[in-house]
Structures are given as structure tokens and as C-alpha cells.
Design a protein around this motif. Structure first.
Motif, PDB file in Angstrom:
ATOM      1  N   ARG A   1       0.861  -1.184   0.000  1.00  0.00           N
ATOM      2  CA  ARG A   1       0.000   0.000   0.000  1.00  0.00           C
ATOM      3  C   ARG A   1       0.897   1.232   0.000  1.00  0.00           C
ATOM      4  O   ARG A   1       1.791   1.361   0.844  1.00  0.00           O
TER       5      ARG A   1
ATOM      6  N   ARG B   1       1.024   5.449   0.005  1.00  0.00           N
ATOM      7  CA  ARG B   1       0.282   6.679   0.287  1.00  0.00           C
ATOM      8  C   ARG B   1       1.196   7.871   0.066  1.00  0.00           C
ATOM      9  O   ARG B   1       2.328   7.897   0.540  1.00  0.00           O
TER      10      ARG B   1
ATOM     11  N   ALA C   1      -2.865  10.995  -2.375  1.00  0.00           N
ATOM     12  CA  ALA C   1      -3.162   9.852  -3.239  1.00  0.00           C
ATOM     13  C   ALA C   1      -2.832   8.571  -2.483  1.00  0.00           C
ATOM     14  O   ALA C   1      -1.959   8.555  -1.613  1.00  0.00           O
ATOM     15  N   GLU C   2      -3.556   7.526  -2.813  1.00  0.00           N
ATOM     16  CA  GLU C   2      -3.336   6.242  -2.139  1.00  0.00           C
ATOM     17  C   GLU C   2      -3.692   5.112  -3.095  1.00  0.00           C
ATOM     18  O   GLU C   2      -4.668   5.212  -3.842  1.00  0.00           O
ATOM     19  N   GLN C   3      -2.891   4.048  -3.104  1.00  0.00           N
ATOM     20  CA  GLN C   3      -3.169   2.915  -3.978  1.00  0.00           C
ATOM     21  C   GLN C   3      -2.525   1.653  -3.416  1.00  0.00           C
ATOM     22  O   GLN C   3      -1.464   1.698  -2.792  1.00  0.00           O
TER      23      GLN C   3
ATOM     24  N   PHE D   1      -0.951  -1.980  -4.543  1.00  0.00           N
ATOM     25  CA  PHE D   1      -0.336  -2.665  -5.684  1.00  0.00           C
ATOM     26  C   PHE D   1      -0.129  -4.138  -5.319  1.00  0.00           C
ATOM     27  O   PHE D   1       0.324  -4.450  -4.219  1.00  0.00           O
TER      28      PHE D   1
ATOM     29  N   TRP E   1       3.436   5.645 -10.610  1.00  0.00           N
ATOM     30  CA  TRP E   1       2.276   6.199  -9.884  1.00  0.00           C
ATOM     31  C   TRP E   1       2.671   7.482  -9.138  1.00  0.00           C
ATOM     32  O   TRP E   1       1.927   8.471  -9.150  1.00  0.00           O
TER      33      TRP E   1
ATOM     34  N   SER F   1       1.250  11.262  -9.588  1.00  0.00           N
ATOM     35  CA  SER F   1       0.412  11.763  -8.500  1.00  0.00           C
ATOM     36  C   SER F   1       1.036  12.894  -7.715  1.00  0.00           C
ATOM     37  O   SER F   1       0.317  13.606  -6.989  1.00  0.00           O
TER      38      SER F   1
END
Length: 204
Positions: free
Chosen positions: A149, A151, A162-164, A166, A198, A202
Motif C-alpha cells: 500500500r 500513500r 493519493a493512495e493505492q 499494488f 504512480w 500523482s
């Protein structure tokens, strides 16, 4: 036969057993060490005049895999892969690999490592959620699963910009330690490439 004459052979036998035990303890099974993430690459030229400064915090790893052991998972059962260790703790190797990836691939941001005193405009937090070899069937080649994760926080407020999450799944070519290590290396490189892209997109 006297009692003393019985004790002397017994003492000699005990001494021989003790020496044999010491010999066994002094010759443990050999363990091969490995690394992942590749070596340091030359820094790339940023495509913008003033790249966004991004501070990387220390990457968090689950306790079971932050050290030097390779974790294998079959269903609900876990075991460390015998005869193999990372040359350094996995968390240290990953920190090195992600810094190298940003140096080689980032075009819009400049990563500031934990050892630098410069303050960034953004903060990047990465939590590794899984870093393991998963076996669907015991004895067959596993699939390396790495989940992270990421952030991106705006500074100084530390609000989430932003947060994602993977996830990379990389099948090993065989159920051999060398093939499993190669799959860990490929999975880590893939993950890092995605995180760098990313962050570039971002952080602006």
C-alpha cells in the motif's frame, strides 16, 4: 569386578557421545544467501526543471518477512524455505531497491531517502502487506506474491493526496530455491516500476 571398573567404561562412553554431539553442532547445514531488487543504477535526468521533492519514509514489512528468511505459504500453513536466506534483512534490501528504482526511472519527482536531511514537498509511505511464495499445490512451483500500500502525503499538513494498493504475482519457473529467488527479484522490480510511475503521476 569392582564398582570403579564399571564406572570408567561408562564415563568413556559418555565422553565419546558428548564429543560426537559437539561435532554435529559445529557443522550445520550450509545456507546460501541471496539478494533481490538489482544493483544501483545510474540516476536518470528529470524531464522537468524543478522536480517535486518526495520524502521516503522507512518502508514497513510484516514481522514474519522483515528479516532474512524466505516465507512459503500453502493454504493456511506457513514455513520458511530451507537452505536459503537473504543476504540482509528483506526490509533493508527493499529500501535499497526502491531508492534505486526512483533514481533510475523517475522523471517528475526526486526521492529524498531517510538518511537525507532535506525536507520534501510530499511524503511517500509504503507498507508491504505480503512478500511470500504461495504454493497452490505442495511440491509444485510457487507464485511469488508481493502486495504494497502506497500513500502520498502533502506536507506539512500530512493530508493524503493519493493512495493505492499494488499487487504483483510472479510465478516461479520451478520449485527450486534459485528459481524462487529469481521470481522474488522480478516481482520486486515490477512493483517498484509501478510505484515510481504512480508517484510521478500523482506528486505534481
Amino acid at each position: 569386578m569392582t564398582r570403579f571398573s564399571l564406572i570408567r567404561p561408562l564415563a568413556a562412553t559418555v565422553a565419546m557421545i558428548a564429543l560426537s554431539a559437539c561435532a554435529l553442532l559445529s557443522t550445520p547445514d550450509p545456507v546460501q544467501t541471496y539478494r533481490f531488487g538489482g544493483s544501483a543504477a545510474a540516476a536518470s535526468a528529470a524531464s522537468v526543471a524543478s522536480p517535486t521533492q518526495v520524502t521516503l519514509r522507512r518502508v514497513e514489512f510484516p514481522e514474519a518477512v522483515e528479516g532474512d528468511k524466505l516465507l512459503g505459504v500453502t493454504g493456511t500453513e506457513t514455513a520458511y524455505i530451507a537452505g536459503a536466506r537473504w543476504v540482509s534483512p528483506a526490509s533493508d534490501l527493499y529500501m535499497e531497491s526502491i531508492e534505486n528504482a526512483f533514481a533510475a526511472q523517475a522523471t517528475r519527482v526526486r526521492l529524498i531517502g531517510p538518511r537525507e536531511l532535506t525536507r520534501g514537498q510530499r511524503s511517500l509511505d509504503i507498507d508491504i502487506r505480503s512478500f511470500e511464495a504461495r504454493y497452490d499445490t505442495p511440491g509444485l512451483a510457487p507464485t511469488i506474491v508481493v502486495t504494497a500500500r502506497a500513500r502520498l502525503l502533502a506536507l506539512p499538513e500530512r493530508t493524503v493526496a493519493a493512495e493505492q494498493v499494488f499487487t504483483v504475482e510472479q510465478p516461479a519457473s520451478a520449485n527450486r530455491v534459485s528459481a524462487i529467488v529469481e521470481a522474488f527479484d522480478l516481482a520486486t522490480r515490477d512493483l517498484n516500476t509501478q510505484i515510481v510511475a504512480w508517484t510521478d503521476a500523482s506528486a505534481g
